[in-house]
Design a protein around this motif. Structure first.
Motif, PDB file in Angstrom:
ATOM      1  N   UNK A  29       0.821  -1.226   0.000  1.00  0.00           N
ATOM      2  CA  UNK A  29       0.000   0.000   0.000  1.00  0.00           C
ATOM      3  C   UNK A  29       0.850   1.269   0.000  1.00  0.00           C
ATOM      4  N   UNK A  30       0.210   2.393  -0.105  1.00  0.00           N
ATOM      5  CA  UNK A  30       0.920   3.664  -0.184  1.00  0.00           C
ATOM      6  C   UNK A  30       1.722   3.990   1.062  1.00  0.00           C
ATOM      7  N   UNK A  31       1.367   3.424   2.186  1.00  0.00           N
ATOM      8  CA  UNK A  31       2.189   3.629   3.375  1.00  0.00           C
ATOM      9  C   UNK A  31       3.575   3.038   3.160  1.00  0.00           C
ATOM     10  N   UNK A  32       3.662   1.933   2.438  1.00  0.00           N
ATOM     11  CA  UNK A  32       4.951   1.329   2.110  1.00  0.00           C
ATOM     12  C   UNK A  32       5.774   2.226   1.196  1.00  0.00           C
ATOM     13  N   UNK A  33       5.114   2.921   0.271  1.00  0.00           N
ATOM     14  CA  UNK A  33       5.809   3.875  -0.594  1.00  0.00           C
ATOM     15  C   UNK A  33       6.389   5.007   0.244  1.00  0.00           C
ATOM     16  N   UNK A  34       5.620   5.502   1.200  1.00  0.00           N
ATOM     17  CA  UNK A  34       6.123   6.544   2.093  1.00  0.00           C
ATOM     18  C   UNK A  34       7.313   6.070   2.903  1.00  0.00           C
ATOM     19  N   UNK A  35       7.251   4.811   3.356  1.00  0.00           N
ATOM     20  CA  UNK A  35       8.380   4.249   4.110  1.00  0.00           C
ATOM     21  C   UNK A  35       9.638   4.181   3.243  1.00  0.00           C
ATOM     22  N   UNK A  36       9.489   3.750   1.993  1.00  0.00           N
ATOM     23  CA  UNK A  36      10.644   3.665   1.091  1.00  0.00           C
ATOM     24  C   UNK A  36      11.255   5.056   0.884  1.00  0.00           C
ATOM     25  N   UNK A  37      10.420   6.067   0.743  1.00  0.00           N
ATOM     26  CA  UNK A  37      10.921   7.430   0.578  1.00  0.00           C
ATOM     27  C   UNK A  37      11.711   7.862   1.807  1.00  0.00           C
ATOM     28  N   UNK A  38      11.148   7.634   3.012  1.00  0.00           N
ATOM     29  CA  UNK A  38      11.847   8.068   4.225  1.00  0.00           C
ATOM     30  C   UNK A  38      13.147   7.307   4.427  1.00  0.00           C
ATOM     31  N   UNK A  39      13.141   6.024   4.104  1.00  0.00           N
ATOM     32  CA  UNK A  39      14.359   5.224   4.231  1.00  0.00           C
ATOM     33  C   UNK A  39      15.439   5.711   3.259  1.00  0.00           C
ATOM     34  N   UNK A  40      15.038   6.010   2.032  1.00  0.00           N
ATOM     35  CA  UNK A  40      15.984   6.519   1.041  1.00  0.00           C
ATOM     36  C   UNK A  40      16.563   7.865   1.431  1.00  0.00           C
ATOM     37  N   UNK A  41      15.725   8.730   1.982  1.00  0.00           N
ATOM     38  CA  UNK A  41      16.209  10.049   2.412  1.00  0.00           C
ATOM     39  C   UNK A  41      17.190   9.900   3.570  1.00  0.00           C
ATOM     40  N   UNK A  42      16.859   9.045   4.533  1.00  0.00           N
ATOM     41  CA  UNK A  42      17.772   8.829   5.672  1.00  0.00           C
ATOM     42  C   UNK A  42      19.146   8.360   5.195  1.00  0.00           C
TER      43      UNK A  42
END
Length: 118
Positions: free
Chosen positions: A62-75
């Motif tokens: 789901x889109x929450x997983x997309x948000x997690x991938x974005x935050x992980x990539x930024x970190x």
């Protein structure tokens, strides 16, 4: 058991979104954006990884997983490249998923013909 957990968690996320669509005046677009922001927030504070370990694909899809991938990539990118990583990390981490969505959307548009609603 992992399939059941993935189905249950993914189903709960989708059911919650459907309830918000049916029972509130929120538009689907706002709900989708809220899901991405929730995923980013939970990823940033370190709470999404345990959910992902528990539910697998039910939490990643789901889109929450997309948000997690974005935050992980930024970190990761900020740790490696400094402040510039805040601008490039999210796109770098999610590039594969974005490319797949664009490619399959294009493929579907070539195979199927759209029809106006009546």
């Amino acid at each position: 058991m992992s399939y059941f957990l993935a189905f249950a968690v993914g189903g709960l996320l989708c059911a919650a979104a459907q309830i918000l669509i049916d029972k509130t005046r929120l538009t689907p677009a706002r709900i989708l954006v809220a899901y991405v922001v929730i995923g980013v927030f939970l990823g940033a504070v370190g709470l999404y990884r345990p959910i992902l370990d528990f539910a697998g694909g039910g939490a990643a899809t789901p889109l929450t997983g997309f948000g997690y991938v974005i935050s992980k990539g930024v970190k990761e990118s900020v740790d490696r490249d400094g402040l510039v990583g805040a601008l490039t990390g999210g796109l770098t981490a999610s590039a594969g998923g974005i490319t797949a969505a664009l490619f399959f959307g294009l493929l579907a548009s070539l195979v199927f013909r759209s029809k106006p609603k009546k």
